[in-house]
Enzyme design. Structure first.
Site, PDB file in Angstrom:
ATOM      1  CG  ASP A  35       6.788  -4.616 -17.749  1.00  0.00           C
ATOM      2  OD1 ASP A  35       7.113  -3.897 -18.701  1.00  0.00           O
ATOM      3  OD2 ASP A  35       7.600  -5.291 -17.090  1.00  0.00           O
ATOM      4  CD  GLU A 204      10.318  -6.277 -24.999  1.00  0.00           C
ATOM      5  OE1 GLU A 204      10.854  -7.278 -24.505  1.00  0.00           O
ATOM      6  OE2 GLU A 204      10.663  -5.114 -24.727  1.00  0.00           O
ATOM      7  CD  GLU A 328      -6.760   1.782   4.291  1.00  0.00           C
ATOM      8  OE1 GLU A 328      -5.666   1.659   4.876  1.00  0.00           O
ATOM      9  OE2 GLU A 328      -7.853   1.637   4.854  1.00  0.00           O
ATOM     10  CD  GLU A 330      -2.577   2.417   2.407  1.00  0.00           C
ATOM     11  OE1 GLU A 330      -3.189   1.350   2.547  1.00  0.00           O
ATOM     12  OE2 GLU A 330      -2.373   3.218   3.350  1.00  0.00           O
ATOM     13  CG  ASP A 439      -3.440   2.292   8.900  1.00  0.00           C
ATOM     14  OD1 ASP A 439      -3.218   1.989   7.716  1.00  0.00           O
ATOM     15  OD2 ASP A 439      -3.989   1.528   9.707  1.00  0.00           O
TER      16      ASP A 439
END
Length: 586
Positions: A35, A204, A328, A330, A439
């Site tokens: 979504d 929907e 980063e 990530e 990190d």
């Protein structure tokens, strides 16, 4: 975490599928998300998503919202859980299908409490800290005009118009159950009564957007109409809507509910949606394990929408990634085996690293002078290494950084190594050996160099400058170098649900990078604490992110037969088998 090994036969099977697809499909394979809805903020697009990692295999139990962001549409930063119930909204039991809106520096996040109503949270930071903004539901069965026959009061779609007025679409489970209502000036109340609409085949996922003074109401059709995304058009936000046509057919590798949103970023429109390719190709129950994907959206001169063509890598990169600012870990285009976790000091980091795992990024611009060294913030009690490949998992090795024990899983130190051949625009693969946390990373330019990438920015902050689009892509932004085209980027990978604490992602399988040129000699950890400061580049620090909160309950869905994808994606199954084998050895 113990060392992990790969069966040669499984690895050979996996490598056979590496050339078929990359990371727009899906754009985050290490999490199950659904979504998607977008917010463009200070040069980045933030996608807010229902968190299917919350779901068991027999129901929708989403109680949290996860955010990803990108400045270039290829490299996506995982911000983790940014809102969770009941911790962040005590009255709510679920948090589904988020929709963001920003005004005067505050981001409002509208969400469905299962199918029982709509709530709203707010934050000053798009990457986290959302809290209940009202203290109760914004929309429920007592809202004037909201009730209907077996109506689902969920799936909010919000629009802030150019005149400052805001509107909310919602509803589901019946062709006559679409609703529109105007929001109050405070954006946490409603004005008047909801207006009923009866879009053709409405089921929907109502969504509002505006382009060139035309209002669009997109929605998912019912199973009789293929569960595709259709739309209405109007010259007024609250009335006069007529059927416009099809935005996008049922996604490949989905065969179930469909939920999408449309947004504009750096001069180009996009269609964000979910399917179930990761779970399907992994052979795990896929009904409640979805993943997000992205396509370009185009319009005809009369304002009608050209039907979306589904691809695996069809979204062009907009700008390039700057290696001379903090990036980063990530932030990825694709990955294999890793997970992400929230750091004690805030923000996210890459964890669950093991032998053969990797992450990749696309379009890194080192400039003509190039980089001389690489630094990474790492933590752990064991040893290992980060090997940096250019242009694919088997591409040339630019450098290798040794990782030594830092004394704890979140005791951070910096490892640095020399690099060679880091010039121009390249795709990178960071190949891991050992077990440690990762990190962020940053390259140091050769003296007099730097300012290579513009537009990619650091992971969580605003993008710096611009950057030309890659071939066939969006309109360019001035001030940058054109993004690389082609290149053997690492393939996207499968995934499996996480276990353990909220906010921790699932591991995913994929190709283990092998081969390449002889590695450069690496360096050991040189200092404790913060990031290295590369000369010639400013540091882009991501916004602070709050720690995850906890949460708990579901709605049924309509199931239709799965449709075959036009693109071979069988490598996901092999990828997941590798990940599963690894997890069992931990």
């Amino acid at each position: 975490m113990p060392q992990r090994t790969l069966s040669l036969s499984v690895l050979a099977l996996l490598l056979a599928f590496t050339g078929h697809a990359r990371a727009d499909y899906p754009i985050a394979s290490h999490r199950f998300l659904a979504d998607p809805a977008a917010l463009v903020h200070e040069g980045r697009v933030y996608l807010y998503n229902s968190n299917d990692d919350d779901n068991p295999n027999d129901g929708y139990e989403m109680k949290s919202i996860v955010c990803l962001s990108s400045a270039d549409m290829k490299n996506w930063t995982d911000h983790g859980i940014v809102f969770q119930v009941p911790a962040d909204a005590s009255w709510a039991h679920h948090s589904w299908a988020p929709q963001p809106l920003e005004r005067d520096g505050t981001i409002y996040l509208y969400f469905g409490n299962n199918a029982n109503g709509v709530g709203v949270a707010s934050s000053k930071n798009p990457a986290g800290g959302f809290k209940d903004a009202k203290g109760s539901a914004l929309i429920d069965s007592n809202t004037p005009g909201a009730p209907g026959t077996n109506i689902w009061l969920f799936d909010p779609g919000v629009l802030l118009d150019t005149d400052g007025k805001a509107y909310l679409a919602f509803g589901g489970n019946g062709e006559n159950n679409a609703r529109l209502i105007q929001l109050g000036s405070d954006l946490v109340s409603v004005m008047g009564s909801a207006t009923p609409l009866s879009p053709k085949g409405f089921f929907e996922a109502a969504f509002l957007f505006k382009r060139n003074d035309v209002y669009y109401l997109a929605y998912s059709t019912n199973s009789d109409n293929g569960l595709r995304i259709d739309y209405l058009k109007s010259s007024s936000p609250m009335s006069g809507y007529t059927y416009g046509g099809i935005i996008a057919d049922q996604p490949p590798e989905n065969g179930n509910n469909n939920h999408a949103s449309e947004f504009e970023f750096k001069g180009r429109w996009y269609h964000a949606y979910h399917n179930r390719v990761v779970a399907k190709k992994a052979g795990v129950p896929d009904t409640y394990k979805r993943n997000i994907a992205l396509e370009v959206l185009d319009f005809n001169e009369d304002g009608s929408i050209k039907e979306v063509t589904y691809t695996t890598d069809g979204v062009p990169q907009v700008g390039t990634l700057d290696p001379y600012v903090r990036v980063e870990a990530e932030t990825t285009n694709a990955q294999s085996g890793i997970e992400t976790e929230r750091a004690n000091a805030g923000g996210m980091f890459v964890t669950s690293i093991g032998d053969g795992d990797w992450i990749s990024v696309r379009g890194v611009d080192f400039g003509s002078s190039g980089a001389k060294s690489f630094s990474a913030s790492v933590a752990g009690t064991g040893t290992g290494s980060i090997e940096i490949h250019a242009d694919g998992a088997t591409g040339p090795v630019l450098g290798k950084c040794d990782v030594t024990a830092t004394g704890g899983a979140q005791t951070w130190a910096t490892t640095t190594c020399d690099v060679t051949g880091a010039t121009g625009v390249k795709d990178l693969v960071f190949a891991f050996k050992g077990s440690f946390g990762f990190d962020f990373w940053q390259f140091t330019p050769v003296e007099g160099g730097g300012s290579g990438g513009a537009g990619g920015g650091g992971a969580g902050g605003a993008a710096s400058g611009g950057g030309g689009a890659s071939s066939g892509g969006a309109s360019t932004v001035t001030g940058g170098v054109a993004a690389a085209t082609g290149g053997a980027a690492a393939s996207p990978t499968g995934g499996m649900p996480a276990s353990g604490q909220a906010g921790q992602t699932g591991a995913s399988g994929g190709r283990a990078p092998t081969g390449g040129a002889p590695v450069a000699t690496g360096g050991s950890v040189t200092s404790t604490g913060g990031s290295p400061s590369a000369s010639g580049g400013s540091t882009s620090v991501p916004p602070p992110e709050p720690p995850p909160s906890s949460g708990e309950d579901g709605c049924s869905c309509v199931v239709t037969p799965a449709r075959a994808s036009a693109t071979p994606l069988a490598f996901f199954a092999a990828a997941w088998l590798v990940a599963r084998a690894r997890r069992r050895r931990r």
